[in-house]
Design a protein around this motif. Structure first.
Motif, PDB file in Angstrom:
ATOM      1  N   GLY A   1      31.910  78.228 107.904  1.00  0.00           N
ATOM      2  CA  GLY A   1      32.094  78.557 109.319  1.00  0.00           C
ATOM      3  C   GLY A   1      33.039  77.670 110.101  1.00  0.00           C
ATOM      4  O   GLY A   1      33.136  77.797 111.329  1.00  0.00           O
ATOM      5  N   ALA A   2      33.757  76.771 109.436  1.00  0.00           N
ATOM      6  CA  ALA A   2      34.671  75.873 110.147  1.00  0.00           C
ATOM      7  C   ALA A   2      35.815  76.647 110.782  1.00  0.00           C
ATOM      8  O   ALA A   2      36.275  77.656 110.247  1.00  0.00           O
ATOM      9  CB  ALA A   2      35.223  74.825 109.186  1.00  0.00           C
ATOM     10  N   ARG A   3      36.294  76.133 111.917  1.00  0.00           N
ATOM     11  CA  ARG A   3      37.404  76.763 112.621  1.00  0.00           C
ATOM     12  C   ARG A   3      38.622  75.842 112.727  1.00  0.00           C
ATOM     13  O   ARG A   3      39.665  76.259 113.203  1.00  0.00           O
ATOM     14  CB  ARG A   3      36.964  77.210 114.019  1.00  0.00           C
ATOM     15  N   HIS A   4      38.475  74.600 112.298  1.00  0.00           N
ATOM     16  CA  HIS A   4      39.597  73.656 112.342  1.00  0.00           C
ATOM     17  C   HIS A   4      39.708  72.954 111.002  1.00  0.00           C
ATOM     18  O   HIS A   4      38.757  72.344 110.525  1.00  0.00           O
ATOM     19  CB  HIS A   4      39.388  72.632 113.467  1.00  0.00           C
ATOM     20  N   MET A   5      40.884  73.045 110.394  1.00  0.00           N
ATOM     21  CA  MET A   5      41.180  72.396 109.124  1.00  0.00           C
ATOM     22  C   MET A   5      42.269  71.357 109.357  1.00  0.00           C
ATOM     23  O   MET A   5      43.289  71.655 109.991  1.00  0.00           O
ATOM     24  CB  MET A   5      41.679  73.433 108.111  1.00  0.00           C
ATOM     25  N   LEU A   6      42.044  70.139 108.870  1.00  0.00           N
ATOM     26  CA  LEU A   6      43.044  69.082 108.951  1.00  0.00           C
ATOM     27  C   LEU A   6      43.328  68.577 107.546  1.00  0.00           C
ATOM     28  O   LEU A   6      42.396  68.307 106.785  1.00  0.00           O
ATOM     29  CB  LEU A   6      42.573  67.919 109.822  1.00  0.00           C
ATOM     30  N   VAL A   7      44.602  68.457 107.185  1.00  0.00           N
ATOM     31  CA  VAL A   7      44.970  68.090 105.826  1.00  0.00           C
ATOM     32  C   VAL A   7      46.086  67.050 105.849  1.00  0.00           C
ATOM     33  O   VAL A   7      46.972  67.083 106.690  1.00  0.00           O
ATOM     34  CB  VAL A   7      45.407  69.335 105.028  1.00  0.00           C
ATOM     35  N   VAL A   8      46.001  66.109 104.899  1.00  0.00           N
ATOM     36  CA  VAL A   8      47.073  65.145 104.708  1.00  0.00           C
ATOM     37  C   VAL A   8      48.077  65.736 103.726  1.00  0.00           C
ATOM     38  O   VAL A   8      47.741  65.995 102.571  1.00  0.00           O
ATOM     39  CB  VAL A   8      46.547  63.802 104.167  1.00  0.00           C
ATOM     40  N   SER A   9      49.291  65.952 104.183  1.00  0.00           N
ATOM     41  CA  SER A   9      50.375  66.427 103.332  1.00  0.00           C
ATOM     42  C   SER A   9      51.343  65.262 103.125  1.00  0.00           C
ATOM     43  O   SER A   9      50.903  64.162 102.802  1.00  0.00           O
ATOM     44  CB  SER A   9      51.057  67.635 103.982  1.00  0.00           C
ATOM     45  N   ALA A  10      52.625  65.479 103.283  1.00  0.00           N
ATOM     46  CA  ALA A  10      53.589  64.392 103.085  1.00  0.00           C
ATOM     47  C   ALA A  10      54.907  64.749 103.755  1.00  0.00           C
ATOM     48  O   ALA A  10      55.271  65.926 103.884  1.00  0.00           O
ATOM     49  CB  ALA A  10      53.824  64.141 101.599  1.00  0.00           C
ATOM     50  N   ILE A  11      55.611  63.724 104.194  1.00  0.00           N
ATOM     51  CA  ILE A  11      56.952  63.936 104.710  1.00  0.00           C
ATOM     52  C   ILE A  11      57.794  64.592 103.616  1.00  0.00           C
ATOM     53  O   ILE A  11      57.676  64.274 102.440  1.00  0.00           O
ATOM     54  CB  ILE A  11      57.570  62.590 105.154  1.00  0.00           C
ATOM     55  N   GLY A  12      58.608  65.564 103.987  1.00  0.00           N
ATOM     56  CA  GLY A  12      59.447  66.247 103.016  1.00  0.00           C
ATOM     57  C   GLY A  12      58.793  67.432 102.340  1.00  0.00           C
ATOM     58  O   GLY A  12      59.416  68.078 101.493  1.00  0.00           O
ATOM     59  N   ALA A  13      57.545  67.747 102.704  1.00  0.00           N
ATOM     60  CA  ALA A  13      56.870  68.902 102.102  1.00  0.00           C
ATOM     61  C   ALA A  13      57.679  70.173 102.357  1.00  0.00           C
ATOM     62  O   ALA A  13      58.023  70.477 103.494  1.00  0.00           O
ATOM     63  CB  ALA A  13      55.468  69.043 102.674  1.00  0.00           C
ATOM     64  N   ASN A  14      57.981  70.898 101.293  1.00  0.00           N
ATOM     65  CA  ASN A  14      58.809  72.103 101.423  1.00  0.00           C
ATOM     66  C   ASN A  14      58.646  72.922 100.154  1.00  0.00           C
ATOM     67  O   ASN A  14      58.955  72.456  99.051  1.00  0.00           O
ATOM     68  CB  ASN A  14      60.281  71.713 101.613  1.00  0.00           C
TER      69      ASN A  14
END
Length: 215
Positions: free
Chosen positions: A103-116
């Motif tokens: 039931g979550a409505r907010h997701m926060l994720v650690v990605s990285a600079i340059g993600a493409n």
């Protein structure tokens, strides 16, 4: 008040975030799903664990409001391209799907600079594909943090980071290295800020500004 699910709590950013959340009165419950048991479990933290993180996530049944994913490795640490994809793509997507199930409505994720997703570089491409997969899940609110090289004390030091970290401290803007503690603090600030909608990508420079109160 919020109930939270986090993966990656044994890592550099996730460890800081877990400790911060345990002291945050606006967070009422924390579920930290891990592959191995947490060495220290803060008060109020539930720690389902299994050798396969997906199995640990499957045991979580309590509703949550916010999901944090701080999973991240390198190809060298993972041992193969396939293992890296499993850690930095598959398990991240599994974390997000679990959050939606609960039931979550907010997701926060650690990605990285340059993600493409169209990058010629394997690491950046996988990070970009992960971001696109989360965007395709149509979260009401999705926050993607893109830090530069992380500073902090890891259990297992990464050779490339040890060699490159001094250089990155002198780079400008988004390329300047950033303390993992600042990434965690900025993510927590974003999670507990007044409700937003849609996609929010936070650059490394912005993460630093938020953590130091300059934003």
């Amino acid at each position: 008040m919020a109930s939270v699910l986090i993966t990656g709590a044994t890592g550099l950013v996730g460890g800081h975030l877990l400790r911060m959340m345990a002291l945050e009165p606006r967070i009422t419950q924390i579920t930290a799903a891990t592959r191995r048991p947490l060495q220290e479990v803060p008060d109020g933290v539930i720690n389902p664990h299994a050798p396969q993180l997906t199995d640990a996530l499957a045991t979580v049944t309590s509703p949550v409001d916010i999901v944090f994913c701080c999973l991240g490795t390198t190809r060298r640490e993972a041992g193969s391209k396939e293992a890296f994809v499993h850690a930095d793509y598959t398990l991240v997507v599994d974390t997000a799907l679990t959050g939606q199930r609960l039931g979550a409505r907010h997701m926060l994720v650690v990605s990285a600079i340059g993600a493409n997703a169209r990058s010629p570089f394997f690491y950046n491409r996988v990070k970009g594909e992960m971001e696109e997969a989360l965007i395709a899940q149509n979260w009401p609110h999705l926050t993607i943090a893109r830090p530069s090289m992380l500073l902090g004390d890891r259990e297992n030091r990464r050779l490339n980071e040890s060699l490159m970290a001094p250089l990155f401290t002198f780079l400008p803007g988004n390329w300047k290295s950033i303390d993992a503690r600042d990434v965690a603090k900025a993510m927590l600030i974003d999670a507990l800020s007044p409700a937003k909608q849609g996609l929010n990508i936070i650059t490394s420079a912005k993460l630093r500004e938020m953590a130091t109160g300059q934003a």
